[in-house]
Write an enzyme that holds these catalytic residues in place. Structure first.
Site, PDB file in Angstrom:
ATOM      1  N   CYS A 147       0.811  -1.216   0.000  1.00  0.00           N
ATOM      2  CA  CYS A 147       0.000   0.000   0.000  1.00  0.00           C
ATOM      3  C   CYS A 147       0.844   1.265   0.000  1.00  0.00           C
ATOM      4  O   CYS A 147       0.336   2.354  -0.286  1.00  0.00           O
ATOM      5  CB  CYS A 147      -0.950  -0.005   1.198  1.00  0.00           C
ATOM      6  SG  CYS A 147      -2.529  -0.765   0.807  1.00  0.00           S
ATOM      7  N   LYS A 161       0.620   3.087  -3.339  1.00  0.00           N
ATOM      8  CA  LYS A 161      -0.656   3.592  -3.860  1.00  0.00           C
ATOM      9  C   LYS A 161      -0.624   5.105  -4.025  1.00  0.00           C
ATOM     10  O   LYS A 161       0.245   5.797  -3.480  1.00  0.00           O
ATOM     11  CB  LYS A 161      -1.789   3.181  -2.920  1.00  0.00           C
ATOM     12  CG  LYS A 161      -2.095   1.689  -2.970  1.00  0.00           C
ATOM     13  CD  LYS A 161      -3.262   1.332  -2.092  1.00  0.00           C
ATOM     14  CE  LYS A 161      -3.600  -0.152  -2.210  1.00  0.00           C
ATOM     15  NZ  LYS A 161      -4.465  -0.439  -3.343  1.00  0.00           N
ATOM     16  N   GLY A 205     -15.612   7.897   0.162  1.00  0.00           N
ATOM     17  CA  GLY A 205     -16.615   6.917  -0.243  1.00  0.00           C
ATOM     18  C   GLY A 205     -16.178   5.536   0.191  1.00  0.00           C
ATOM     19  O   GLY A 205     -14.991   5.277   0.411  1.00  0.00           O
ATOM     20  N   ASP A 249      -8.874  -4.576  -5.831  1.00  0.00           N
ATOM     21  CA  ASP A 249      -7.663  -4.011  -5.244  1.00  0.00           C
ATOM     22  C   ASP A 249      -6.465  -4.798  -5.754  1.00  0.00           C
ATOM     23  O   ASP A 249      -6.595  -5.956  -6.181  1.00  0.00           O
ATOM     24  CB  ASP A 249      -7.708  -4.068  -3.715  1.00  0.00           C
ATOM     25  CG  ASP A 249      -7.025  -2.845  -3.084  1.00  0.00           C
ATOM     26  OD1 ASP A 249      -6.061  -2.337  -3.693  1.00  0.00           O
ATOM     27  OD2 ASP A 249      -7.454  -2.416  -2.006  1.00  0.00           O
ATOM     28  N   ASP A 274     -12.334  -5.025   2.022  1.00  0.00           N
ATOM     29  CA  ASP A 274     -13.509  -4.187   1.780  1.00  0.00           C
ATOM     30  C   ASP A 274     -14.806  -4.982   1.925  1.00  0.00           C
ATOM     31  O   ASP A 274     -15.839  -4.439   2.337  1.00  0.00           O
ATOM     32  CB  ASP A 274     -13.434  -3.590   0.374  1.00  0.00           C
ATOM     33  CG  ASP A 274     -12.231  -2.662   0.216  1.00  0.00           C
ATOM     34  OD1 ASP A 274     -11.826  -2.055   1.214  1.00  0.00           O
ATOM     35  OD2 ASP A 274     -11.715  -2.568  -0.908  1.00  0.00           O
ATOM     36  N   HIS A 307      -7.013 -12.762 -15.265  1.00  0.00           N
ATOM     37  CA  HIS A 307      -6.148 -12.404 -16.384  1.00  0.00           C
ATOM     38  C   HIS A 307      -4.709 -12.347 -15.898  1.00  0.00           C
ATOM     39  O   HIS A 307      -4.438 -12.080 -14.724  1.00  0.00           O
ATOM     40  CB  HIS A 307      -6.555 -11.051 -16.978  1.00  0.00           C
ATOM     41  CG  HIS A 307      -7.927 -11.049 -17.577  1.00  0.00           C
ATOM     42  ND1 HIS A 307      -8.182 -11.509 -18.841  1.00  0.00           N
ATOM     43  CD2 HIS A 307      -9.119 -10.665 -17.063  1.00  0.00           C
ATOM     44  CE1 HIS A 307      -9.479 -11.404 -19.102  1.00  0.00           C
ATOM     45  NE2 HIS A 307     -10.069 -10.887 -18.035  1.00  0.00           N
ATOM     46  N   SER A 308      -3.771 -12.568 -16.811  1.00  0.00           N
ATOM     47  CA  SER A 308      -2.353 -12.509 -16.476  1.00  0.00           C
ATOM     48  C   SER A 308      -1.587 -11.864 -17.616  1.00  0.00           C
ATOM     49  O   SER A 308      -2.010 -11.901 -18.774  1.00  0.00           O
ATOM     50  CB  SER A 308      -1.803 -13.914 -16.195  1.00  0.00           C
ATOM     51  OG  SER A 308      -1.923 -14.731 -17.355  1.00  0.00           O
ATOM     52  N   ASP A 323     -11.589  -0.945   6.580  1.00  0.00           N
ATOM     53  CA  ASP A 323     -10.291  -1.593   6.787  1.00  0.00           C
ATOM     54  C   ASP A 323      -9.207  -0.528   6.665  1.00  0.00           C
ATOM     55  O   ASP A 323      -9.296   0.397   5.860  1.00  0.00           O
ATOM     56  CB  ASP A 323     -10.061  -2.746   5.805  1.00  0.00           C
ATOM     57  CG  ASP A 323     -10.119  -2.329   4.347  1.00  0.00           C
ATOM     58  OD1 ASP A 323     -10.823  -1.347   4.037  1.00  0.00           O
ATOM     59  OD2 ASP A 323      -9.477  -2.991   3.516  1.00  0.00           O
TER      60      ASP A 323
END
Length: 710
Positions: A399, A402, A417, A435, A458, A509-510, A594
């Protein structure tokens, strides 16, 4: 971190953090082989330097003085560290089995796991005794024993050098603590039988009043005694196993050529049956030059092992390992005195202890004094500002990578929000969230586990029951043959998290990129009204379910300032799922979130803003991860810290200092923060602690808009 511009083509796995592998990692960090991923597998984040164990037991050294920090060495080497105990190697499939995770693939393997003094065949020992090796359990048991009071009764099973050294060290420690001690050494043969310095060592034992019991094999260990052949009973409050260390049993089941449980290697340290497997230290048998078990041979083998591993990877000529025929043996005599013996010549006294102390200190300093790691330089001709942006610590993972709250203001319309959306689907209410995490460690399986827990945060925070997940996985560029094994590790780790929560992984997906990035889109079913940010009421208690500090610990690890134990503890907490905590809090919470990238202050601020309330938090009640306060005091900060601090402006009052700074620390897979009716708080915290969470009531919701930490 590894240079992401070079594709990976080979896997080198080191099993065990012994002396040889520690030295190999240092050499690798100073001269890595591009295109190779190095993996170290070890049960814990550190490995003991056994030469200093008697000194630690006697009280001359703190425990950290003899621990080789494998987390720090792995960071320096650009290697991933897998914390776990190997239980099998498949040399045909070239896979290493570590319980609890997908097998580790290798092209080249090296084994340096030492030996053990576990006494599994002695009834009662596992329940009531403790082996001198491995260090962890023994050091913990010894520390607890030293905290006791009154007379101490100690029995050491094994009358070799190891047992004799430990017996004198323990007697010395008890003497220093002012406790009367009855120490005895038990051996089925003669104590120190055949040792050239037996007479001098026996005299040193007698100086401590240590009893020798010879020619008597132990039959079983009870809660307060050792029962011997012939009916003799030795009363003991602590029973230590130091009898003739033996090889690890699982190694003999791996299909390699063995001798008496030891892997047979040639003069290049390769398995004589599987040349892609190397070995060093006490776990191997040197077929070309048999030698007794001694740490000196692992240390001397390390340069040859490092050279030969590199040679196989780049196609160079290997070297031969020629161990010395004899070596200096230094034996601690309890106090700050030692005995030196070589070729039958014996000298003892304080000068020998000082000599031993210098040798040991030099070895450990060599593994701690690592060259400074330099970051990338701006390319020639770069735009103004590139150099300053690249200066300083590398950007954080997790994190800490971010975007800050300021960057998101326009997207959110200036108001907080909820991170998950509530959808109405055919009369049912479904929560959906997404996330992802930039890799914070070299182990994609660890990142995947934490990313799965982080994404579910979440869903848990809104009181929903997790339902389904889609994966989004970016792996670094690598050879096509390696991609499947990497993806297997990622999905096995994440899948275990989701399976435990009843979540179906329905696809994903990768792709390849410059580094590992793993994320999940998750859904959950609402069986009651959602718990949102808006609902906290004045008088509510604020409950936090996990300690804070992951950002500063991860930043400290990147700068090699965090200890291995601190990093491992943070990994463990980040990898702790919160479904059980949500089950306790969701039915009673007025508001919940969280704690992740915005830190404790930022996420509490979101609750307060959405609910139209303020808060008072007692910093002394906020749980903090091990090492976080120390690192914060050193000025270590996550990349996102400054933005988190600036985003709250004057809305929050926080005292200056290391603890206050931690409330802005971004959290990866952090705890749940809930506003709970005051009358329900005590029971909720008790239930959370009972479920294994570091939960605490940290403050209260107040009138107004002010958030005060004090």
């Amino acid at each position: 971190m590894r240079d992401g511009s070079v594709p990976l083509v080979r896997e080198l796995v080191l099993v065990g953090g012994g002396h040889a592998h520690a030295l190999v990692l240092k050499r690798w960090g100073m001269r890595p082989v591009p295109g190779v991923r190095v993996t170290l597998v070890n049960p814990g984040p550190s490995a003991p330097y056994t030469g200093m164990l008697p000194g630690h037991v006697a009280g001359h050294y703190p425990r950290e003085a003899l621990e080789i920090d494998l987390v720090r060495l792995a960071r320096f080497a650009g290697a991933r560290l897998v914390l776990g105990a190997v239980d099998l190697i498949d040399p045909v499939a070239r896979r290493v089995s570590v319980p609890g995770r997908a097998p580790l693939a290798y092209d080249l393997l090296s084994i340096d796991i030492g030996i053990t003094s576990e006494m599994g065949d002695l009834p009662g020992f596992a329940e009531h005794g403790v082996a001198a090796k491995p260090l962890g359990a023994f050091a913990d048991r010894w520390a607890a024993f030293c905290e006791g009071e009154g007379p101490a009764r100690i029995a050491v099973i094994g009358g070799g050098i190891a047992g004799v050294e430990l017996s004198m060290a323990m007697a010395e420690r008890m003497r220093g603590l002012g406790r009367a001690a009855e120490v005895c050494v038990i051996d089925r043969g003669a104590v120190l039988g055949g040792h050239p310095a037996r007479g001098r060592l026996i005299a040193a034992m007698e100086g401590y009043g240590i009893t020798r019991i010879e020619g008597a094999a132990p039959l079983r260990v009870g809660a307060s005694a050792v029962h011997l052949e012939g009916g003799r009973v030795v009363e003991a409050d602590l029973v230590v196993g130091a009898a003739g260390a033996v090889p690890h049993g699982w190694l003999a089941d791996c299909g390699m050529e063995m001798r008496d449980g030891y892997m047979v290697v040639d003069d290049q340290l390769r398995s004589v049956s599987h040349p892609e497997i190397y070995g060093a230290g006490d776990c191997v048998y040197l077929s070309h030059a048999p030698r007794p078990k001694a740490g000196v041979f692992a240390v001397r083998a390390a340069p040859v092992l490092a050279w030969n591993l590199r040679a196989d990877l780049v196609g160079a000529q290997r070297r031969r390992f020629a161990p010395q025929r004899d070596f200096l043996k230094l034996v601690s005599l309890g106090g700050k005195s030692a005995l030196a013996e070589k070729a039958g010549f014996v000298v003892a006294g304080p000068a020998m202890w000082r000599w031993k102390d210098r040798i040991d200190a030099r070895f450990m300093e060599g593994l701690r004094d690592l060259p400074a790691m330099t970051g990338p330089r701006a390319p020639d001709g770069a735009a103004k500002g590139v150099a300053s942006e690249m200066a300083g610590p590398a950007p954080c993972g997790g994190c800490g990578a971010k975007l800050g709250a300021g960057a998101l203001t326009g997207v959110l319309g200036g108001r907080p929000g909820d991170d998950a959306a509530v959808l109405e689907v055919g009369g049912a209410r479904q929560v959906i969230s997404t996330d992802h995490l930039r890799g914070f460690a070299e182990d994609p399986a660890l990142v995947a586990r934490v990313a799965a827990i982080h994404a579910l945060g979440d869903i848990w925070a809104m009181g929903a029951r997790p339902q389904a997940a889609l994966a989004s996985v970016i792996l670094p560029r690598m050879a096509a043959r390696m991609q499947g094994a990497w993806l297997d590790e990622v999905m096995a780790a994440a899948g275990a998290v989701f399976a435990a929560e009843g979540v179906a992984v329905v696809g994903g997906h990768s792709s390849m990129g410059s580094e590992v990035t793993i994320g999940f889109t998750v859904t959950g079913l609402l069986e009651r009204d959602p718990v949102t940010l808006a609902g906290a009421r004045p008088g509510d208690a604020l409950i936090l379910t996990k300690g804070i500090g992951t950002g500063v610990v991860l930043a400290g690890e990147m700068r090699m300032l965090a200890t291995g134990a601190e990093v491992a503890a943070a990994w463990t907490r980040m990898g702790q799922a919160q479904g059980g905590a949500a089950a306790v809090l969701a039915p009673v919470a007025h508001a919940m979130t969280d704690v992740t990238g915005f830190g404790l202050a930022g996420h509490l601020g979101n609750i307060c803003a959405a609910s139209g309330v303020g808060a008072e938090v007692d910093l002394a009640e906020v749980p903090v991860l091990a090492g976080a306060l120390r690192l914060s005091g050193l000025g270590v900060r996550s990349t996102l810290w400054a933005q988190n601090r600036a985003a709250l402006g004057e809305r929050v009052a926080v005292p200056e200092g290391a603890l206050g700074d931690l409330v802005f620390d971004p959290q990866t897979a952090g705890g749940l923060l809930a506003a709970v009716p005051e009358e329900r708080a005590e029971a909720a915290v008790a239930a959370l602690i009972g479920a294994g969470f570091d939960a605490a009531q940290i403050g209260v919701v107040t009138e107004g808009q002010r958030i005060v930490f004090s």
